[in-house]
Structures are given as C-alpha cells and as structure tokens.
Design a protein around this motif. Structure first.
Motif, PDB file in Angstrom:
ATOM      1  N   ILE A 142       0.714  -1.224   0.111  1.00  0.00           N
ATOM      2  CA  ILE A 142       0.135  -0.078  -0.048  1.00  0.00           C
ATOM      3  C   ILE A 142       0.988   1.199  -0.107  1.00  0.00           C
ATOM      4  O   ILE A 142       2.138   1.117   0.363  1.00  0.00           O
ATOM      5  CB  ILE A 142      -0.914   0.132   1.229  1.00  0.00           C
ATOM      6  CG1 ILE A 142      -0.280   0.026   2.783  1.00  0.00           C
ATOM      7  CG2 ILE A 142      -1.918  -1.150   1.179  1.00  0.00           C
ATOM      8  CD1 ILE A 142      -1.093   0.394   3.729  1.00  0.00           C
ATOM      9  N   ALA A 143       0.447   2.365  -0.469  1.00  0.00           N
ATOM     10  CA  ALA A 143       1.128   3.730  -0.484  1.00  0.00           C
ATOM     11  C   ALA A 143       0.820   4.523   0.952  1.00  0.00           C
ATOM     12  O   ALA A 143      -0.217   4.530   1.314  1.00  0.00           O
ATOM     13  CB  ALA A 143       0.613   4.656  -1.680  1.00  0.00           C
ATOM     14  N   VAL A 144       2.181   4.649   1.572  1.00  0.00           N
ATOM     15  CA  VAL A 144       2.009   5.240   2.755  1.00  0.00           C
ATOM     16  C   VAL A 144       3.207   6.429   2.869  1.00  0.00           C
ATOM     17  O   VAL A 144       4.237   6.108   2.311  1.00  0.00           O
ATOM     18  CB  VAL A 144       2.391   4.166   3.862  1.00  0.00           C
ATOM     19  CG1 VAL A 144       2.674   4.784   5.212  1.00  0.00           C
ATOM     20  CG2 VAL A 144       1.412   3.115   4.023  1.00  0.00           C
ATOM     21  N   PRO A 145       2.808   7.445   3.433  1.00  0.00           N
ATOM     22  CA  PRO A 145       3.833   8.490   3.720  1.00  0.00           C
ATOM     23  C   PRO A 145       5.067   8.422   4.489  1.00  0.00           C
ATOM     24  O   PRO A 145       4.741   7.755   5.408  1.00  0.00           O
ATOM     25  CB  PRO A 145       2.775   9.725   3.854  1.00  0.00           C
ATOM     26  CG  PRO A 145       1.803   9.290   4.744  1.00  0.00           C
ATOM     27  CD  PRO A 145       1.475   7.971   4.074  1.00  0.00           C
ATOM     28  N   LEU A 146       6.173   8.620   4.188  1.00  0.00           N
ATOM     29  CA  LEU A 146       7.188   8.697   5.143  1.00  0.00           C
ATOM     30  C   LEU A 146       7.095   9.445   6.237  1.00  0.00           C
ATOM     31  O   LEU A 146       6.803  10.672   5.945  1.00  0.00           O
ATOM     32  CB  LEU A 146       8.453   8.701   4.425  1.00  0.00           C
ATOM     33  CG  LEU A 146       9.043   7.910   3.122  1.00  0.00           C
ATOM     34  CD1 LEU A 146      10.264   8.325   2.555  1.00  0.00           C
ATOM     35  CD2 LEU A 146       9.502   6.457   4.167  1.00  0.00           C
ATOM     36  N   THR A 147       7.654   9.236   7.241  1.00  0.00           N
ATOM     37  CA  THR A 147       7.567  10.283   8.600  1.00  0.00           C
ATOM     38  C   THR A 147       9.080  10.368   8.698  1.00  0.00           C
ATOM     39  O   THR A 147       9.583  11.159   9.831  1.00  0.00           O
ATOM     40  CB  THR A 147       6.900   9.485   9.864  1.00  0.00           C
ATOM     41  OG1 THR A 147       7.189   8.348  10.130  1.00  0.00           O
ATOM     42  CG2 THR A 147       5.307   9.798   9.428  1.00  0.00           C
ATOM     43  N   THR A 148      10.147   9.420   8.287  1.00  0.00           N
ATOM     44  CA  THR A 148      11.522   9.985   8.429  1.00  0.00           C
ATOM     45  C   THR A 148      12.118   9.836   6.959  1.00  0.00           C
ATOM     46  O   THR A 148      11.500   9.257   5.814  1.00  0.00           O
ATOM     47  CB  THR A 148      12.363   8.817   9.003  1.00  0.00           C
ATOM     48  OG1 THR A 148      12.018   7.451   8.682  1.00  0.00           O
ATOM     49  CG2 THR A 148      11.880   8.761  10.633  1.00  0.00           C
ATOM     50  N   PRO A 149      13.120  10.505   6.337  1.00  0.00           N
ATOM     51  CA  PRO A 149      13.567  10.695   5.484  1.00  0.00           C
ATOM     52  C   PRO A 149      14.276   9.329   4.894  1.00  0.00           C
ATOM     53  O   PRO A 149      14.662   8.530   5.684  1.00  0.00           O
ATOM     54  CB  PRO A 149      14.625  11.671   5.359  1.00  0.00           C
ATOM     55  CG  PRO A 149      14.966  11.821   6.793  1.00  0.00           C
ATOM     56  CD  PRO A 149      13.718  11.394   7.496  1.00  0.00           C
ATOM     57  N   MET A 150      14.117   9.157   3.338  1.00  0.00           N
ATOM     58  CA  MET A 150      14.876   7.887   2.959  1.00  0.00           C
ATOM     59  C   MET A 150      16.028   8.148   2.019  1.00  0.00           C
ATOM     60  O   MET A 150      15.723   8.957   1.178  1.00  0.00           O
ATOM     61  CB  MET A 150      13.769   6.908   2.138  1.00  0.00           C
ATOM     62  CG  MET A 150      14.354   5.668   1.931  1.00  0.00           C
ATOM     63  SD  MET A 150      12.895   4.403   1.213  1.00  0.00           S
ATOM     64  CE  MET A 150      12.451   5.542  -0.348  1.00  0.00           C
ATOM     65  N   GLY A 151      17.033   7.570   2.121  1.00  0.00           N
ATOM     66  CA  GLY A 151      18.193   7.883   1.392  1.00  0.00           C
ATOM     67  C   GLY A 151      18.039   7.460  -0.021  1.00  0.00           C
ATOM     68  O   GLY A 151      17.144   6.411  -0.460  1.00  0.00           O
ATOM     69  N   LYS A 152      19.122   7.455  -0.914  1.00  0.00           N
ATOM     70  CA  LYS A 152      19.047   6.925  -2.462  1.00  0.00           C
ATOM     71  C   LYS A 152      19.249   5.685  -2.266  1.00  0.00           C
ATOM     72  O   LYS A 152      19.988   4.879  -1.635  1.00  0.00           O
ATOM     73  CB  LYS A 152      20.338   7.556  -3.017  1.00  0.00           C
ATOM     74  CG  LYS A 152      20.646   7.388  -4.375  1.00  0.00           C
ATOM     75  CD  LYS A 152      21.741   8.032  -4.976  1.00  0.00           C
ATOM     76  CE  LYS A 152      21.874   7.410  -6.460  1.00  0.00           C
ATOM     77  NZ  LYS A 152      23.092   8.188  -7.153  1.00  0.00           N
ATOM     78  N   GLY A 153      18.785   4.847  -3.302  1.00  0.00           N
ATOM     79  CA  GLY A 153      18.854   3.549  -3.502  1.00  0.00           C
ATOM     80  C   GLY A 153      19.889   3.057  -4.135  1.00  0.00           C
ATOM     81  O   GLY A 153      20.641   3.649  -4.671  1.00  0.00           O
TER      82      GLY A 153
END
Length: 407
Positions: free
Chosen positions: A332-343
């Motif tokens: 499911i699509a969920v908003p991040l509450t912490t940032p995510m780095g580059k893949g």
C-alpha cells in the motif's frame, strides 16, 4: 587451475516469485468440519444451500400491517415473535405485534415502529411517521443470499465470519487443501541449540524457530532439524530426514563460501536447482529446488535476510500450496515520517514501523540485526537507484503484521 564458472545473474523479484509459485504443487483436497476450518483456504467455490433469510423478517420492533390501510387505526389480532411466527393472515385494518427478527405475517407489507405508534387495549394508532418506503423495516427473503448463490470463491481464506456464513448457508463441511508439512533445517557450526549457552565463537540458533513461526497462522505443521554442522554428510542426512515434508526450508549455506553446502548437498542427491540468487537486499543468495513434489527453499543465514525472504517467498509458497487465490503479499502507499536515502543497485526492503498514518524507517538496517526486525511491522520498498525521499513522500509498503489477513 580450472576456471570458476561465472555466477548466474540475480533474478528480478517478480520473476523469481512467479517461478517459485509455478513449481508449487497443490495439496490434496479434504473435507473439514466448518467449525474446524479456520485459517484454511477453500478448494472450491461455496454455494448457498438455502435462502437467508428464508422468509421476510422484521428489522425492528413494532407492528406488521398492510400499507394500504394507512393512516389507520388498526385492530391488534396477534403477535409474531422470533421463533414463534403469527399463524394467520393479516387482513384489512388488522395489525400484528412483531419483534426484531420475527417473520412478517402473510398479508402484511409494512412494519410500523413501536415509537411511532400508540396502543389502547387492542386498538393501534399512528402517532409518528410511517416508514417510507413502506417496506423499509422488512428484510426480504434472500436478502443476504439465495440458494445457489456463490457465497465464497475458491481460494478464499476462511476466517471467523466465513465460518458463520458457511454454516448459515447450510454447510457443515467445506472443501480445503490438507494441512501442509514443513521442515526447517538450521545449519552452521557457529550455531548453539536454543536453550544452551553459546560459546564465544557461537550464536544462538534463532532462525529455525523464527522461520517455523512464519507458518503458524496457516494450517501448517512445522518440524525443526538442527543445528546441522557444516558437513556434507550431515546436511544430506538432514534432507533425508525431511523426506516426508511438503516444503523444506534451510537457513544459511546457500551462498558461495567454502562452508556453504546447500548446493553441493542437493547436487549429491541428484536434485536440480531451479534458480539461485535474487536481485534484492537483503536476501540475494536465495535458492529454490524441487525434489518430486517437495519444494526446497534455501534462505540466507543472516536473520533479517532470512525473515525478508521468508516473507517474500516462503509465505507465498505456503499460501499457494494451501490453495490461496492470491498468495503474494500486496503493498500500500504510505507517507514517510522519516527521510529515505538514495537507493542502491538492488531492490531493497527496509525495516520500518507503521503507526497508522505514516511509516518511519528504523535507523539500523544491517541484515544481521534482529532488534529492528522485531520492532518493525512494515517493510518499505526502495527501488534500485531511487532518489532520496523527504518526509511526506508516499512509498510502497508491506504491512508485515497483516500478512495472514490478506487474500
């Protein structure tokens, strides 16, 4: 010196899952008592054997009458209670006291609510508002389902509500796939059996119980073998001991090190590997083979790698063999509450915590760490080469604590 053959390229996740499920044999069908079928998957569509309700029922307490006689008054001629229907027919100017769930008498096509009426002796008068439409408070025959309706499709996972529905529809037994037999083989000289004190060069053998627990929400009987030492003869003996299992799951030994003996053991037994290595992180050294009708799934030894690959491969395999219509977990699509780095170069599955509104990545993502795995209730999917994502970015997420609720 002989040249080492190149390693096969890792398969994309979707291709690897499809190949695994294509190998999965369907287990035999058996008929189980409905009350004892919780967690099983229907092997065939289930038709209704009766109408529900079998007669028009009142949805409220009040009085049954003919709508044509509005605005009244009416003469009370009897009562219809749940389990005790009125035996006669409601005629012109007549009304019958009725309770919720009681059969609407012949001749009546309206139920006047108790609070909209007044009774004096055997005379009933309208003091509120008549129902609009007249049949508003009547549950018609077959409202829930009618005879021969398909009430549940093949592949549906039976839960408490489905048990109630099947019984209401006239079934006392349902067709399901028999329970699956799974054996988990834990391998490695570094493993100390659960309940013992590890030496400094050892770690507790936690993967076996963890992987066996994956199937506990399904009709799966699990057996554990190990820890098995890093010897070819010991590993072959463990495979032989698991000959009666539908699925064998190994933990560790599927990579390319000198002590990774899963592939040599399968080769010695004449078992061909269907595929090895998947382009995901964690969990790249995953192995799949088939021995007759038995599926062998070799998972990595690092705990997070073992759990993630079990979620993405073992659980769908179990569900497919048990007859699930849709065995793969869904995101499911969920908003991040912490940032995510580059893949990076592979699709990644990041341990995270979902709070109902957003998802926060755990700061520790090492594949050998169990703490973030135990804290997590979600896996965030990071595509290869994905750009950094700030807080609020929608991401695809597997809700891992809901894995058995998905169909």
């Amino acid at each position: 010196m002989p040249r080492t053959p190149p390693l096969p390229p890792p398969l994309p996740l979707a291709e690897a899952q499809a190949r695994l499920l294509a190998l999965a044999p369907a287990l035999p069908i058996e008929w189980r008592d409905v009350a004892d079928s919780n967690g099983y998957f229907l092997a065939q569509a289930l038709p209704a054997r009766r109408d529900q309700p079998a007669a028009p029922l009142s949805a409220m307490d009040g009085f049954a009458m003919r709508a044509a006689d509005l605005p009244g008054p009416w003469r009370l001629v009897g009562e219809s209670a749940a389990g005790h229907p009125f035996a006669g027919t409601v005629g012109p100017g007549q009304a019958v006291r009725i309770s919720t769930g009681a059969v609407v008498p012949a001749g009546a096509d309206m139920v006047l609510l108790k609070e909209d009426s007044a009774v004096d002796a055997d005379t009933l008068t309208l003091v509120g508002t008549a129902p609009d439409p007249a049949e508003r408070h009547i549950r018609p025959r077959g409202m829930d389902f009618a005879t021969d309706d398909a009430i549940l499709p093949a592949g549906w996972r039976i839960n408490a509500a489905a048990i109630g529905l099947a019984i209401a529809a006239g079934h006392d037994r349902v067709p399901v796939r028999r329970a699956l037999r799974m054996t988990v083989i834990d391998g490695g000289d570094e493993l100390a059996p659960p309940g013992t004190t590890p030496a400094t060069h050892q770690i507790p053998a936690s993967n076996g119980p963890m992987l066996a627990a994956i199937g506990q929400g399904l009709p799966v009987t699990s057996r554990r073998i190990g820890p098995v030492p890093d010897r070819l003869d010991a590993l072959i003996a463990a495979f032989d001991a698991a000959a009666g299992a539908d699925v064998i799951v190994t933990s560790g030994g599927a990579s390319v090190g000198d002590h990774d003996l899963i592939r040599p053991a399968l080769a010695a037994m004449g078992v061909e590997i269907d595929f090895w290595r998947v382009g995901i992180k964690p969990g790249k050294p995953l192995l799949v083979a088939r021995r007759g009708d038995q599926i062998i799934l070799g998972l990595p030894g690092n705990p997070a790698s073992a759990w993630v690959t079990a979620f993405l491969f073992l659980l769908p395999l179990l569900r497919a063999m048990l007859g699930a219509a849709a065995p793969l977990p869904r995101t499911i699509a969920v908003p991040l509450t912490t940032p995510m780095g580059k893949g990076g170069s592979r699709m990644e599955f990041l341990r995270a915590r979902w709070d109902g509104a957003g998802v926060a990545l755990d700061q520790q993502q090492d594949s050998g760490a169990l703490s973030p795995l135990a804290r997590a209730n979600a896996l965030v999917v990071r595509e290869p080469g994905a750009p950094p994502a700030p807080v609020g970015t929608p991401v695809q997420v597997y809700l891992t604590e809901a894995i058995d609720a998905l169909h």
